[in-house]
Design a protein around this motif. Sequence first.
Motif, PDB file in Angstrom:
ATOM      1  N   GLY A   8       0.682  -1.056  -0.125  1.00 55.50           N
ATOM      2  CA  GLY A   8      -0.134  -0.134   0.151  1.00 55.50           C
ATOM      3  C   GLY A   8       1.097   1.212   0.114  1.00 55.50           C
ATOM      4  N   ILE A   9       2.046   1.047   0.545  1.00 53.71           N
ATOM      5  CA  ILE A   9       3.014   2.323   0.716  1.00 53.71           C
ATOM      6  C   ILE A   9       3.398   2.818  -0.825  1.00 53.71           C
ATOM      7  N   PHE A  10       3.709   1.752  -1.617  1.00 52.19           N
ATOM      8  CA  PHE A  10       4.038   2.182  -2.937  1.00 52.19           C
ATOM      9  C   PHE A  10       2.574   2.591  -3.804  1.00 52.19           C
ATOM     10  N   ALA A  11       1.603   1.995  -3.465  1.00 54.86           N
ATOM     11  CA  ALA A  11       0.559   2.664  -3.958  1.00 54.86           C
ATOM     12  C   ALA A  11       0.278   4.210  -3.933  1.00 54.86           C
ATOM     13  N   GLY A  12       0.254   4.468  -2.558  1.00 53.90           N
ATOM     14  CA  GLY A  12       0.182   5.819  -2.399  1.00 53.90           C
ATOM     15  C   GLY A  12       1.285   6.890  -2.902  1.00 53.90           C
ATOM     16  N   TYR A  13       2.342   6.143  -3.002  1.00 58.98           N
ATOM     17  CA  TYR A  13       3.430   6.897  -3.312  1.00 58.98           C
ATOM     18  C   TYR A  13       3.233   7.456  -4.965  1.00 58.98           C
ATOM     19  N   SER A  14       3.109   6.200  -5.637  1.00 56.62           N
ATOM     20  CA  SER A  14       3.069   6.704  -7.025  1.00 56.62           C
ATOM     21  C   SER A  14       1.685   7.206  -7.580  1.00 56.62           C
ATOM     22  N   ALA A  40      -5.192   9.870  -1.638  1.00 59.18           N
ATOM     23  CA  ALA A  40      -4.821   8.790  -0.910  1.00 59.18           C
ATOM     24  C   ALA A  40      -5.956   7.610  -0.528  1.00 59.18           C
ATOM     25  N   LEU A  41      -7.020   8.585   0.031  1.00 60.26           N
ATOM     26  CA  LEU A  41      -8.248   7.791   0.276  1.00 60.26           C
ATOM     27  C   LEU A  41      -8.829   7.024  -0.714  1.00 60.26           C
ATOM     28  N   LEU A  60      -6.962  -5.990   8.210  1.00 63.77           N
ATOM     29  CA  LEU A  60      -5.807  -5.696   7.489  1.00 63.77           C
ATOM     30  C   LEU A  60      -5.852  -4.584   6.483  1.00 63.77           C
ATOM     31  N   TRP A  61      -7.210  -4.361   5.891  1.00 65.09           N
ATOM     32  CA  TRP A  61      -7.473  -3.342   5.005  1.00 65.09           C
ATOM     33  C   TRP A  61      -7.297  -1.839   5.691  1.00 65.09           C
ATOM     34  N   PHE A  62      -8.372  -1.694   6.817  1.00 61.95           N
ATOM     35  CA  PHE A  62      -8.099  -0.370   7.245  1.00 61.95           C
ATOM     36  C   PHE A  62      -7.134  -0.215   8.432  1.00 61.95           C
ATOM     37  N   GLY A  63      -6.601  -1.226   8.912  1.00 66.12           N
ATOM     38  CA  GLY A  63      -5.779  -1.121   9.963  1.00 66.12           C
ATOM     39  C   GLY A  63      -4.086  -1.100   9.604  1.00 66.12           C
ATOM     40  N   ILE A  64      -3.896  -1.609   8.416  1.00 68.31           N
ATOM     41  CA  ILE A  64      -2.562  -1.579   7.816  1.00 68.31           C
ATOM     42  C   ILE A  64      -2.557  -0.870   6.470  1.00 68.31           C
ATOM     43  N   SER A  65      -3.320  -1.460   5.728  1.00 67.25           N
ATOM     44  CA  SER A  65      -3.220  -0.899   4.338  1.00 67.25           C
ATOM     45  C   SER A  65      -3.452   0.623   4.168  1.00 67.25           C
ATOM     46  N   VAL A  66      -4.735   0.897   4.612  1.00 72.67           N
ATOM     47  CA  VAL A  66      -4.936   2.452   4.398  1.00 72.67           C
ATOM     48  C   VAL A  66      -3.952   3.361   4.830  1.00 72.67           C
ATOM     49  N   PRO A  67      -3.565   3.119   6.263  1.00 73.29           N
ATOM     50  CA  PRO A  67      -2.430   3.889   6.831  1.00 73.29           C
ATOM     51  C   PRO A  67      -1.223   3.810   6.017  1.00 73.29           C
ATOM     52  N   LEU A  68      -0.641   2.628   5.420  1.00 72.14           N
ATOM     53  CA  LEU A  68       0.565   2.794   4.659  1.00 72.14           C
ATOM     54  C   LEU A  68       0.361   3.529   3.287  1.00 72.14           C
ATOM     55  N   VAL A  69      -0.876   3.356   2.577  1.00 71.13           N
ATOM     56  CA  VAL A  69      -1.141   4.080   1.631  1.00 71.13           C
ATOM     57  C   VAL A  69      -1.064   5.679   1.915  1.00 71.13           C
ATOM     58  N   PHE A  70      -1.606   6.269   2.789  1.00 76.84           N
ATOM     59  CA  PHE A  70      -1.417   7.789   3.323  1.00 76.84           C
ATOM     60  C   PHE A  70       0.130   7.854   3.680  1.00 76.84           C
ATOM     61  N   VAL A  71       0.664   7.019   4.152  1.00 77.05           N
ATOM     62  CA  VAL A  71       2.261   7.318   4.289  1.00 77.05           C
ATOM     63  C   VAL A  71       2.920   7.297   2.810  1.00 77.05           C
ATOM     64  N   SER A  89       1.473   8.070   0.122  1.00 75.45           N
ATOM     65  CA  SER A  89       1.297   9.493  -0.622  1.00 75.45           C
ATOM     66  C   SER A  89       1.827  10.539   0.018  1.00 75.45           C
ATOM     67  N   TYR A  90       1.853  10.853   1.269  1.00 76.10           N
ATOM     68  CA  TYR A  90       2.656  11.880   2.243  1.00 76.10           C
ATOM     69  C   TYR A  90       4.056  12.000   1.529  1.00 76.10           C
ATOM     70  N   ILE A  91       4.822  10.809   1.633  1.00 74.76           N
ATOM     71  CA  ILE A  91       6.259  10.930   0.924  1.00 74.76           C
ATOM     72  C   ILE A  91       6.220  11.504  -0.391  1.00 74.76           C
ATOM     73  N   GLY A  92       5.123  10.793  -1.405  1.00 69.83           N
ATOM     74  CA  GLY A  92       5.105  11.015  -2.817  1.00 69.83           C
ATOM     75  C   GLY A  92       4.908  12.611  -3.009  1.00 69.83           C
ATOM     76  N   PHE A  93       3.782  13.072  -2.130  1.00 68.28           N
ATOM     77  CA  PHE A  93       3.562  14.541  -2.297  1.00 68.28           C
ATOM     78  C   PHE A  93       4.695  15.492  -1.893  1.00 68.28           C
ATOM     79  N   LYS A  94       5.540  15.113  -0.901  1.00 67.11           N
ATOM     80  CA  LYS A  94       6.454  15.938  -0.492  1.00 67.11           C
ATOM     81  C   LYS A  94       7.629  15.979  -1.470  1.00 67.11           C
TER      82      LYS A  94
END
Length: 636
Positions: A384-390, A407-408, A449-460, A462-467
Motif C-alpha cells: 500500500g505504501i507504494f500505491a500511495g507514493y505512485s 490517498a483515500l 488488514l485493510w483499514f488497520g494496515i493497508s490504508v495507513p500505509l497508503v497515506f504514508v 502518499s505523504y512521502i510522494g507529495f513531499k
Amino acid sequence: MAFWRSLVFSSLLLSLLHTSLSFYLPGVAPQDFFKGDLLQVKVNKLTSTKTQLPYSFYSLPYCAPAKIQDSAENLGEVLRGDRIENSLYVFKMREPQMCNILCKIKLDAKTAKEFKEKINDEYRVNMILDNLPLVVPIKRNDQDSTIYQLGFHVGLKGQYTGSKEEKYFIHNHLAFTVKYHRDVQTESARIVGFEVKPFSVKHEYEGKWDEKKTRLTTCDPHAKHTVVNNNSPQEVEENKEIIFTYDVEFKESDVKWASRWDAYLLMNDDQIHWFSIVNSLMIVLFLSGMVAMIMLRTLYRDIAKYNELETQEEAQEETGWKLVHGDVFRPPNNSDLLCVYVGTGVQFFGMILVTMIFAILGFLSPSNRGGLMTAMLLVWVFMGIFAGYSSTRLYKMFKGSEWKKIALRTATLFPATVSVIFFILNALIWGQKSSGAVPFGTMFALIFLWFGISVPLVFVGSYIGFKKPAIENPVKTNKIPRQIPEQAWYMNPAFSVLIGGILPFGAVFIELFFILTSIWLNQFYYIFGFLFLVFIILVVTCAEITIVLCYFQLCSEDYLWWWRSYLTSGSSALYLFLYATFYFFTKLEITKLVSAIFYFGYMLIASYAFFVVTGTIGFYACFWFTRLIYSSVKID
C-alpha cells in the motif's frame, strides 16, 4: 549465429524452469515415527468440481469422535474453505490392520437424502496424514504409469445386473496404504505416501451387534477374509444400516521425505505443457523483438529528421508526433481516477512480483496449505505504501493539491469494489451452508488488514510522494488545446484498444488454462518457474504493444494518450474474462446457479485485477516513451 544464440538461451531457460519446478522448501520439519507410534488421520473438507462448494467432513453423518477438534488454520486455509478436524481413523506405525470397525449407522430419510445429493454431485472426501493429502492411485491404460487423484468419492451410482433402476452406493470400506522411508541406522521411519482404495461393501454379521465384539462375515481378519470388488455393494436408502470399516497396510518406499510431494506435483502429462508454454514464449519474444527493432529504426530516423529542420516554417510543414508537443502532456480528463488506478496497479504489480519470488525460492510449499493466499494478502497490504507514493507523484505532476483525497480513493476504490462482490458471493455460499463461507472472525481480520494496515500505509506513501518535487515535463504545454484532426478508422480509440489487448493475452492464455484447472478442478499448481517467465513476457508485451500504438496515435496528431495507454494493455482483461467463460462451458460441469455465480464472480474479480496491473504496465511504458522522445528533439 543468432539462431544458436537463441538456442543456448532457450536451453538455459529450460534448465532454470526445471530447477524451479523440482526445488522447494517443505515448510515443515520432518517427523520420525518408530514402530507402534500412533498415527492420527485428520479429515478435511468435502470437495466437488461440479458445485465448487466445499463442505466440512462431518456435514455428512460419518463416524465421529466424541469430541470434534478443529486444527489451527491460517487465513488462506479458511478462505479456501478448508476445515481440518480429528477423526476415528487411528493407525499404529508399521503395524498392518485388517477390517477395523469404526461404527454402524442407520440412515433416516434426511441422512439418506444428504448422502445421495453428495454422491450425485460427485463429492470427494479429503484426508490428511502427517501433512500429506490422501490420494487414489489410478493406473493408466495407455502408459505404464500412475496418476493420483486427490481424495476419494463419497460413493457412486450404478444398477444391479438385470435392472435399469439407478441406485446409490456409498464407499464405506477404505483400504489405506501408508508408504514410509526407513532409516536403517535408527529404525525410525518417515511417511512419504498416503493412498486409499475405496470399496462399497454391504457388511454382514451374525448375532447381536456389539461394536467391540462383533465379527463381520464379509470382512474377517481372523479368517484372512478381505474386502474385494465382487462383494455386494452398500446401498444408500432410508432405514439401511451402514457399517464403516477400514484396512491399513504399510509399504517401505525408496522415496525420501524431501521428495514425497513429487508424485502430487507431477500428476499430469506435462509434455504438452512444456512444449506449448515454450513455443508461446518464443513466439511472443520473436514478435516483441521485431516490434522493438522496427520502432527503434523508425524513431531514430524521425528524431534525426526533425533535428535537421532549420526554420519554424519547415517545422510547421511537417506532420507527425512532434506537432503535438504543446499538448502531449496536457492533463487528461478524470486525471484523479487515472492516478488512483495507476497507484492500485503498482500495488498489484509489487504483490505479484514479491509473491512469485518467494514461490520460486520455495517458501510457499504445497505442504503449507493456504500459504500462497495468505502471502498474497499480506504482501498486498504492505504494498500500500507504494500505491500511495505512485498515485500522488502522478497527481502532483497534474498540478493537484488535495493529496489526502487521492490517498483515500487509492486505499479504498479497488478493495471496496472487490469487497462488494465478495460479500454478495459469501452470502450466497452461506445460504448453501458451505464451509467455503468466510466466518465473521475472518471477515474482521480482513477488514483489519485493510483499514488497520493497508490504508495507513497508503497515506504514508502518499505523504512521502507529495513531499517530493513535482515531475517536470520535457516540453511546455500550450494554453489553448490543439484541434485533433479526423482519424482513420483503424485509429479509432475503441478499435485500437481492443487490438492492443490481444498480444498480452496471447502471452498468458496457455498458462492460464493450467491455472484455471488448478483452481477449479482441485489440482496442485507449483510450476512457478514457468509462471515467472510468463509474467516477464507479459510485462514486456504490455509495454511494447502500448508503445507501438501510442507512437501511431501521436503520429496521427492525437495527443489524448493518457487513458488510452492504460486501456490498451488493460483490455487484455476482457479477453481473459471471455476465455474464462469459454473454459466454464467447455471444461467444467457446473450445473447449479449458485456455483455458476460463484465462478463468474471470482473470475470477474480476477479479470478486474488483471486489468489494473496490465493497464498500469502499459501506462508507465507509454509515460516513459513520450518523455523520452520529446526530450530527444529540439523544440523551437
